[in-house]
Scaffold this active site. Structure first.
Site: not given
Length: 549
Positions: A324, A415, A417, A469
């Site tokens: 990113e 992921y 989160d 995250w």
């Protein structure tokens, strides 16, 4: 026996009273360990003594064989030759408890399994009345599917005190996970002390406020947040993890996700485009346009940072992010454009590749290996680099086919989160719904690698990793809720020999075993998500998330 992760082979036997030893722990039970196994024996003695109140005196193997009340730990060269250092076997019979390991990691996993066999009370820190400490009779043989069984813990977005990190290591070790990927730096905070650059923590380790929920709400808490780990804190974390056979892989994210570093040292930014002296540690979530410049001075700065990182972390791999990284400032920067021309590069993607390649060579010269997010494929993959494939499987497939090691951690699957159920009760609902069953049916090796005849690309998937995250997790209780129980399902995916076709996996059996595992999590004090949904204090009513389209 309701074990998680499921062992490769279990053979239970009916209890027998005919032998000289009833299979239970008593105040006279001792622990006998072969030379080299004393570290595992000390860990096991500490855990069992806390839970039972017994002393578990040490004795030699010869002394243990003369006694009927002994837990024996020894190495098995044949087991190591057949299945590796992490393989183990357990035998519980009328003559004692026998733990064998291909190496110290295998013995440690045998000890973890023994603790599960003793029941939830074995996870308590003090003895409770009425515990019988009876062991089921039988044999277990086990070994992991993957060598890299990892969890990313983001301590940059929200700092976790050292004690919480140590506790998290115990939790992942209890599930036979063996890599803690520690995300130490980002736009919102720098969490590692660097002696030669003290402003990284003096300035970069705290922010004035934090965004509450997803950025579309435009809501902040106006509360300063921060913290960092000293070099000795991190050495302690590394040593604590090593005793539990967990490798700590540090991540220093660059050239994007670096505003905390630029806030501390403005000369690291693109000063010919942005007034970097006016930048603070970022208080928002998302992708940040403020990235590092590509000067020789910036290279030297981060070489100095990494010299100190290597002093603290002995891991083979060092994660340098690479994800990113918007190229807008480089496109607008005369200095960056001059660098592209000087190096004969085609564009800004190749400029980032050049930046990452520099540190790939730098780490290789010091006997280490770079690992980065799959964006490092853009512009050309560094020759020694490994890839964390997060944007789906595609990057990992391309890297494996090109001969690179791959850790599969696709956002759509692991992921943690991301929200665990649909509906408004989930706290700050983020991303795709990933239920416990969804995680259990995640397959790290996609069919295009598993079925290909391309020289073993599937074998280059060295492991898998779940990522936590913490934009929406500001303390250990929040981490518990997002991680568990899904991390137990992930641990089984990473360890056990499950059917490669996710549809063929016996989720009903896993649910049954989870019913026995929840009391273990309770005893460990884990504030997990219950099967019937969040408790009132686990909800965040009115805080906007980012539901998937």
């Amino acid at each position: 026996m309701d074990l998680i992760p499921a062992p490769n082979r279990v053979q239970a036997r009916p209890d027998s009273e005919s032998g000289p030893w009833n299979p239970r722990l008593t105040p006279t039970t001792r622990i006998a360990a072969e030379d080299g196994a004393q570290g595992v024996a000390r860990w096991l003695r500490s855990e069992l003594a806390a839970a039972t109140g017994f002393t578990f005196d040490a004795c030699t193997l010869e002394e243990g064989r003369r006694s009927a009340r002994t837990i024996e730990l020894r190495f098995d060269p044949q087991l190591r030759a057949d299945r590796g250092r992490e393989a183990y076997a357990i035998s519980v019979n009328e003559y004692g408890v026998f733990l064998r390991g291909g190496g110290r990691p295998g013995l440690f996993y045998a000890a973890q399994t023994l603790r599960q066999l003793l029941g939830p009370q074995a996870y308590r820190r003090a003895p409770l009345p009425g515990a019988a400490w009876v062991l089921p009779m039988g044999e277990i043989q086990d070994a992991p599917r993957f060598g890299w069984r990892g969890v990313l813990l983001d301590v940059a977005r929200h700092f976790l005190p050292k004690s919480d990190v140590l506790r998290f290591i115990d939790l992942i070790a209890a599930h036979k996970l063996n890599v803690l990927h520690l995300h130490l730096t980002d736009d919102q905070g720098w969490r590692i002390e660097i002696e030669r650059h003290p402003r990284l923590t003096e300035v970069g380790a705290w922010r004035e406020r934090s965004m509450v929920g997803f950025r579309a709400a435009g809501r902040h808490d106006d509360r300063p947040h921060g913290g960092y780990y000293t070099r000795d804190d991190l050495r302690e974390i590394v040593a604590y993890a090593a005793k539990r056979h967990v490798t700590v892989v540090p991540e220093i994210d660059l050239p994007g996700h670096s505003q905390a570093a630029v806030a501390a040292y403005p000369e690291l930014g693109n000063t010919d485009v942005v007034d970097t002296a006016a930048l603070g540690v970022w208080t928002d979530w998302g992708i940040n346009p403020n990235v590092l410049n590509v000067s020789e001075e910036t290279l030297r700065f981060f070489e100095g940072v990494l010299e100190e990182v290597l002093e603290i972390f002995p891991s083979e791999y060092v994660h340098l992010g690479g994800d990113e990284c918007p190229k807008d400032q480089w496109r607008a920067s005369p200095a960056a454009q001059a660098r592209i021309k000087e190096l004969g590069l085609a564009d800004e993607d190749e400029l980032q590749s050049w930046f990452i390649r520099h540190f790939d060579r730098w780490l290789a010269d010091r006997g280490r290996r770079l690992i980065g997010w799959d964006e490092i494929l853009e512009g050309g993959l560094p020759p020694h680099a490994a890839v964390s494939s997060w944007r789906g499987y595609e990057g990992g497939v391309a890297a494996a086919r090109a001969g690179h090691a791959v850790v599969m951690c696709p956002e759509q699957h692991v992921y943690l989160d991301h929200r665990q159920a649909p509906g408004s009760d989930e706290p700050i609902p983020v991303g795709t719904v990933r239920t416990l069953e969804d995680v259990y049916r995640f397959e790290p090796v996609p069919p295009e690698l598993a079925e290909a005849e391309d020289g073993g690309a599937a074998a280059r998937v060295i492991g898998t990793q779940a990522n936590l995250w913490t934009e929406f997790m500001d303390d250990a209780r929040d981490v518990d809720y997002r991680a568990f129980p899904r991390l137990a399902a992930f641990a089984e995916v990473a360890w056990s020999d499950l059917p490669r076709d996710p549809a063929e996996r016996d989720y009903a059996d896993f649910e049954r075993r989870m019913a026995a595992h929840y009391p273990r999590l309770d005893a460990l004090g884990v504030d997990y998500r219950r099967p019937d949904g969040p408790r009132p204090w686990q909800r965040r009513p009115g805080v906007l998330g980012r539901p998937a389209d």
